[in-house]
Design a protein around this motif. Sequence first.
Motif, PDB file in Angstrom:
ATOM      1  N   PHE A   1       0.847  -1.194   0.000  1.00 36.53           N
ATOM      2  CA  PHE A   1       0.000   0.000   0.000  1.00 36.53           C
ATOM      3  C   PHE A   1       0.882   1.243   0.000  1.00 36.53           C
ATOM      4  N   ASN A   2       0.731   2.070  -1.027  1.00 37.43           N
ATOM      5  CA  ASN A   2       1.492   3.322  -1.083  1.00 37.43           C
ATOM      6  C   ASN A   2       0.880   4.404  -0.215  1.00 37.43           C
ATOM      7  N   ASN A   3      -0.415   4.296   0.027  1.00 37.77           N
ATOM      8  CA  ASN A   3      -1.153   5.325   0.753  1.00 37.77           C
ATOM      9  C   ASN A   3      -1.572   4.793   2.116  1.00 37.77           C
ATOM     10  N   HIS A   4      -1.045   5.393   3.181  1.00 38.98           N
ATOM     11  CA  HIS A   4      -1.334   4.949   4.540  1.00 38.98           C
ATOM     12  C   HIS A   4      -2.822   5.070   4.858  1.00 38.98           C
ATOM     13  N   ALA A   5      -3.430   6.183   4.459  1.00 41.07           N
ATOM     14  CA  ALA A   5      -4.856   6.405   4.750  1.00 41.07           C
ATOM     15  C   ALA A   5      -5.730   5.379   4.026  1.00 41.07           C
ATOM     16  N   TYR A   6      -5.377   5.080   2.790  1.00 40.21           N
ATOM     17  CA  TYR A   6      -6.137   4.075   2.022  1.00 40.21           C
ATOM     18  C   TYR A   6      -6.008   2.702   2.661  1.00 40.21           C
ATOM     19  N   PHE A   7      -4.810   2.376   3.121  1.00 43.33           N
ATOM     20  CA  PHE A   7      -4.608   1.096   3.816  1.00 43.33           C
ATOM     21  C   PHE A   7      -5.481   1.011   5.059  1.00 43.33           C
ATOM     22  N   SER A   8      -5.468   2.062   5.879  1.00 46.58           N
ATOM     23  CA  SER A   8      -6.238   2.041   7.126  1.00 46.58           C
ATOM     24  C   SER A   8      -7.727   1.901   6.856  1.00 46.58           C
ATOM     25  N   GLU A   9      -8.220   2.601   5.850  1.00 50.47           N
ATOM     26  CA  GLU A   9      -9.644   2.527   5.517  1.00 50.47           C
ATOM     27  C   GLU A   9     -10.005   1.142   4.976  1.00 50.47           C
ATOM     28  N   SER A  10      -9.138   0.584   4.129  1.00 53.93           N
ATOM     29  CA  SER A  10      -9.390  -0.749   3.578  1.00 53.93           C
ATOM     30  C   SER A  10      -9.379  -1.795   4.681  1.00 53.93           C
ATOM     31  N   PHE A  11      -8.448  -1.659   5.618  1.00 53.17           N
ATOM     32  CA  PHE A  11      -8.351  -2.593   6.731  1.00 53.17           C
ATOM     33  C   PHE A  11      -9.599  -2.515   7.611  1.00 53.17           C
ATOM     34  N   ARG A  12     -10.051  -1.309   7.882  1.00 51.57           N
ATOM     35  CA  ARG A  12     -11.242  -1.128   8.722  1.00 51.57           C
ATOM     36  C   ARG A  12     -12.476  -1.735   8.067  1.00 51.57           C
ATOM     37  N   LYS A  13     -12.627  -1.554   6.766  1.00 55.72           N
ATOM     38  CA  LYS A  13     -13.774  -2.121   6.060  1.00 55.72           C
ATOM     39  C   LYS A  13     -13.739  -3.643   6.083  1.00 55.72           C
ATOM     40  N   ARG A  14     -12.546  -4.204   6.018  1.00 54.50           N
ATOM     41  CA  ARG A  14     -12.417  -5.665   5.956  1.00 54.50           C
ATOM     42  C   ARG A  14     -12.577  -6.320   7.318  1.00 54.50           C
ATOM     43  N   PHE A  15     -11.984  -5.724   8.371  1.00 53.14           N
ATOM     44  CA  PHE A  15     -11.937  -6.375   9.679  1.00 53.14           C
ATOM     45  C   PHE A  15     -12.697  -5.636  10.784  1.00 53.14           C
ATOM     46  N   SER A  16     -13.372  -4.543  10.421  1.00 53.74           N
ATOM     47  CA  SER A  16     -14.210  -3.771  11.358  1.00 53.74           C
ATOM     48  C   SER A  16     -13.414  -3.038  12.435  1.00 53.74           C
ATOM     49  N   TYR A  17     -12.110  -3.014  12.315  1.00 54.14           N
ATOM     50  CA  TYR A  17     -11.236  -2.263  13.213  1.00 54.14           C
ATOM     51  C   TYR A  17     -10.201  -1.520  12.376  1.00 54.14           C
ATOM     52  N   SER A  18      -9.765  -0.373  12.862  1.00 54.77           N
ATOM     53  CA  SER A  18      -8.607   0.271  12.247  1.00 54.77           C
ATOM     54  C   SER A  18      -7.374  -0.568  12.576  1.00 54.77           C
ATOM     55  N   PRO A  19      -6.270  -0.423  11.852  1.00 55.53           N
ATOM     56  CA  PRO A  19      -5.061  -1.200  12.169  1.00 55.53           C
ATOM     57  C   PRO A  19      -4.599  -1.047  13.608  1.00 55.53           C
ATOM     58  N   SER A  20      -4.585   0.164  14.122  1.00 52.50           N
ATOM     59  CA  SER A  20      -4.124   0.385  15.494  1.00 52.50           C
ATOM     60  C   SER A  20      -5.088  -0.232  16.503  1.00 52.50           C
ATOM     61  N   LYS A  21      -6.386  -0.135  16.248  1.00 49.77           N
ATOM     62  CA  LYS A  21      -7.373  -0.742  17.144  1.00 49.77           C
ATOM     63  C   LYS A  21      -7.293  -2.268  17.092  1.00 49.77           C
ATOM     64  N   TRP A  22      -7.016  -2.805  15.919  1.00 52.96           N
ATOM     65  CA  TRP A  22      -6.855  -4.257  15.808  1.00 52.96           C
ATOM     66  C   TRP A  22      -5.693  -4.727  16.680  1.00 52.96           C
ATOM     67  N   ARG A  23      -4.565  -4.028  16.581  1.00 57.40           N
ATOM     68  CA  ARG A  23      -3.397  -4.399  17.387  1.00 57.40           C
ATOM     69  C   ARG A  23      -3.712  -4.279  18.874  1.00 57.40           C
ATOM     70  N   GLU A  24      -4.371  -3.207  19.255  1.00 51.92           N
ATOM     71  CA  GLU A  24      -4.736  -3.011  20.657  1.00 51.92           C
ATOM     72  C   GLU A  24      -5.667  -4.117  21.134  1.00 51.92           C
ATOM     73  N   HIS A  25      -6.659  -4.447  20.321  1.00 49.28           N
ATOM     74  CA  HIS A  25      -7.614  -5.499  20.663  1.00 49.28           C
ATOM     75  C   HIS A  25      -6.903  -6.843  20.787  1.00 49.28           C
ATOM     76  N   HIS A  26      -5.990  -7.139  19.880  1.00 51.22           N
ATOM     77  CA  HIS A  26      -5.256  -8.398  19.908  1.00 51.22           C
ATOM     78  C   HIS A  26      -4.385  -8.494  21.148  1.00 51.22           C
ATOM     79  N   LEU A  27      -3.689  -7.419  21.503  1.00 52.23           N
ATOM     80  CA  LEU A  27      -2.818  -7.444  22.673  1.00 52.23           C
ATOM     81  C   LEU A  27      -3.623  -7.584  23.958  1.00 52.23           C
ATOM     82  N   LEU A  28      -4.797  -6.974  24.012  1.00 51.75           N
ATOM     83  CA  LEU A  28      -5.640  -7.109  25.200  1.00 51.75           C
ATOM     84  C   LEU A  28      -6.111  -8.545  25.381  1.00 51.75           C
TER      85      LEU A  28
END
Length: 235
Positions: free
Chosen positions: A203-230
Amino acid sequence: MAALRFICFKQANFVRVNNESFRVEANRLMVFRDTTDVLISGEIIELTCSIQQLLNVCEKLCEQLPDNHSVQDKNRVRTIDFPESAQKTLAFSLSSDKCQAATFIIHYCLSNDWEYFSVLFSTMINEGGELIGFMKEYAFNPWPAERYASMLGISLRKFNMIFRERFGISPKRWLMETRLVHARYLLSNTMMSVADIASQCGFNNHAYFSESFRKRFSYSPSKWREHHLLNLNPI
């Protein structure tokens, strides 16, 4: 287009497969390729699995099998025991995350009959042949589908047609899914920054990556990591 269908029978039922009828007992799981003609009625739990999902779960499976393995009858229907505990796990997974449901049922089949299902799954993956190997080799380059078609020396239209015929999805969608699944793995298993993960996954565009990730997994990348670590470190 689905590659596999999994049918869970809570109660005994009659099934018609390729113009032949037979009885399936309660608490059984039926597994068959989507090309098989199957008619079912009554109370069931059904899950379909695409080639992409199979690849995500069983990517390394082919390396563990001999080169000459094959499934003799591609239209064969397989039934295995599927107790209430497994049914409850499947129903829960389907209600929360269908991707996890596919992972669970594929792993369940492998644990129940490794000899048969490892060959079935790897055979289906290998049917993609050199094309899927080529795509996997260059999947994390930040290229659009047009670049892959050009490297293969064919038009984008023909590339889309061939890819969809073999895998049931477009190459663009396959690339997106492959990149996002790998990004999820890196978020869960490394401390790389989100920006670095986006770049490494094509992904060349960080914002596009974050939006695509959120649409696919229902979490932003940072929230996914936080949720996984918890989940790994409960209080």
